[in-house]
Scaffold this active site. Sequence first.
Site, mmCIF file in Angstrom:
data_model
loop_
_atom_site.group_PDB
_atom_site.id
_atom_site.type_symbol
_atom_site.label_atom_id
_atom_site.label_comp_id
_atom_site.label_asym_id
_atom_site.label_seq_id
_atom_site.Cartn_x
_atom_site.Cartn_y
_atom_site.Cartn_z
ATOM 1 N N ASN A 1 8.498 24.153 81.502
ATOM 2 C CA ASN A 1 7.943 22.857 81.071
ATOM 3 C C ASN A 1 6.558 22.719 81.711
ATOM 4 O O ASN A 1 6.215 23.471 82.631
ATOM 5 C CB ASN A 1 8.871 21.699 81.453
ATOM 6 C CG ASN A 1 9.212 21.707 82.931
ATOM 7 O OD1 ASN A 1 8.337 21.571 83.780
ATOM 8 N ND2 ASN A 1 10.476 21.901 83.248
ATOM 9 N N ASP B 1 15.105 28.442 81.906
ATOM 10 C CA ASP B 1 14.348 28.037 83.098
ATOM 11 C C ASP B 1 15.303 27.837 84.283
ATOM 12 O O ASP B 1 15.088 28.379 85.387
ATOM 13 C CB ASP B 1 13.609 26.729 82.757
ATOM 14 C CG ASP B 1 12.541 26.346 83.765
ATOM 15 O OD1 ASP B 1 12.265 27.146 84.679
ATOM 16 O OD2 ASP B 1 11.972 25.250 83.623
ATOM 17 N N SER C 1 10.930 27.931 73.142
ATOM 18 C CA SER C 1 10.968 26.644 72.405
ATOM 19 C C SER C 1 12.157 26.435 71.473
ATOM 20 O O SER C 1 12.299 25.344 70.914
ATOM 21 C CB SER C 1 9.686 26.411 71.584
ATOM 22 O OG SER C 1 8.644 25.929 72.412
HETATM 23 N N1 AR6 Z 1 18.499 34.615 79.132
HETATM 24 C C1 AR6 Z 1 17.864 34.640 77.935
HETATM 25 N N2 AR6 Z 1 17.767 33.581 77.119
HETATM 26 C C2 AR6 Z 1 18.354 32.431 77.537
HETATM 27 C C3 AR6 Z 1 19.027 32.301 78.777
HETATM 28 C C4 AR6 Z 1 19.085 33.462 79.589
HETATM 29 N N3 AR6 Z 1 19.691 33.464 80.777
HETATM 30 N N4 AR6 Z 1 19.484 31.020 78.883
HETATM 31 C C5 AR6 Z 1 19.133 30.375 77.751
HETATM 32 N N5 AR6 Z 1 18.452 31.219 76.937
HETATM 33 P P1 AR6 Z 1 15.529 26.848 76.392
HETATM 34 P P2 AR6 Z 1 12.947 25.770 75.404
HETATM 35 C C6 AR6 Z 1 17.875 31.002 75.596
HETATM 36 O O1 AR6 Z 1 16.201 25.567 76.087
HETATM 37 O O2 AR6 Z 1 13.557 25.449 74.090
HETATM 38 C C7 AR6 Z 1 14.011 23.717 80.130
HETATM 39 O O3 AR6 Z 1 14.625 22.586 80.669
HETATM 40 C C8 AR6 Z 1 18.387 29.818 74.783
HETATM 41 O O4 AR6 Z 1 19.663 30.104 74.222
HETATM 42 O O5 AR6 Z 1 15.823 27.523 77.675
HETATM 43 O O6 AR6 Z 1 11.612 26.453 75.437
HETATM 44 C C9 AR6 Z 1 12.548 23.819 80.519
HETATM 45 O O7 AR6 Z 1 12.306 23.340 81.830
HETATM 46 C C10 AR6 Z 1 17.294 29.727 73.734
HETATM 47 O O8 AR6 Z 1 17.531 30.697 72.715
HETATM 48 O O9 AR6 Z 1 13.898 26.705 76.342
HETATM 49 C C11 AR6 Z 1 11.892 22.956 79.483
HETATM 50 O O10 AR6 Z 1 11.955 21.588 79.847
HETATM 51 C C12 AR6 Z 1 16.028 30.132 74.505
HETATM 52 O O11 AR6 Z 1 16.495 30.739 75.719
HETATM 53 C C13 AR6 Z 1 12.720 23.198 78.247
HETATM 54 O O12 AR6 Z 1 14.009 23.591 78.718
HETATM 55 C C14 AR6 Z 1 15.104 28.973 74.863
HETATM 56 O O13 AR6 Z 1 15.869 27.826 75.187
HETATM 57 C C15 AR6 Z 1 12.172 24.336 77.414
HETATM 58 O O14 AR6 Z 1 12.875 24.416 76.214
#
Ligand code: AR6
Length: 166
Positions: free
Chosen positions: A24, A34, A117
């Site tokens: 973020n 994250d 995202s």
């Molecule tokens: N390894 C790989 N991919 C993953 C993992 C992992 N361990 N865990 C989740 N994903 P998101 P965003 C995938 O929500 O949409 C946070 O709070 C998940 O299934 O992690 O960019 C940050 O601080 C999805 O396909 O990121 C921001 O506030 C992908 O990673 C916000 O979320 C991205 O999901 C960012 O949101």
Amino acid sequence: MADLRLIKGDITKFKGDAIVNAANTGLVGGGGVDGAIHRAAGPKLDAACRKLHGCPTGEAKVTPGFNLPVRIVIHTPGPIWRDGSFEEPKLLRNCYENSLKRAVENHCQSVAFPSISTGIYGYPLEPACKIAVKAIREFDAPLHVTLVAFDQATYDAFEKVMTKTA
Ligand code: AR6
């Protein structure tokens, strides 16, 4: 040209030079990938992130990997999806390009990306995967890039785009 492969799994287990964090703009840690990266790296990652004083959407900043099996983490805040008319596609492309630039500047040969995202930030999966694959394939550097899909829907969406445009 950067070469590209796709795997299914947890990006915190990736062994290589760098992983990218879907962060973020405050770089203060959160949920999703994250949260997983911060848990695996240990508390020093949070301290290092705070010293960077945030990061604008689409830009990318670097910290060490601490307890992770990578040398560096590249933090990039993706766009929050609204309706597509708020420069979301351009900002998402910037995330991939700027992260790849940071990888090159930091002498990386291998770097892994999550799907930026498309989780909490709500970017529709198919257009996001198209942007990711295009940005990586068009990046002119000798880098081994791995896309790490955490879930089957993300894996399938990436695979579809990669086979169609191979
Ligand atoms: N390894 C790989 N991919 C993953 C993992 C992992 N361990 N865990 C989740 N994903 P998101 P965003 C995938 O929500 O949409 C946070 O709070 C998940 O299934 O992690 O960019 C940050 O601080 C999805 O396909 O990121 C921001 O506030 C992908 O990673 C916000 O979320 C991205 O999901 C960012 O949101």
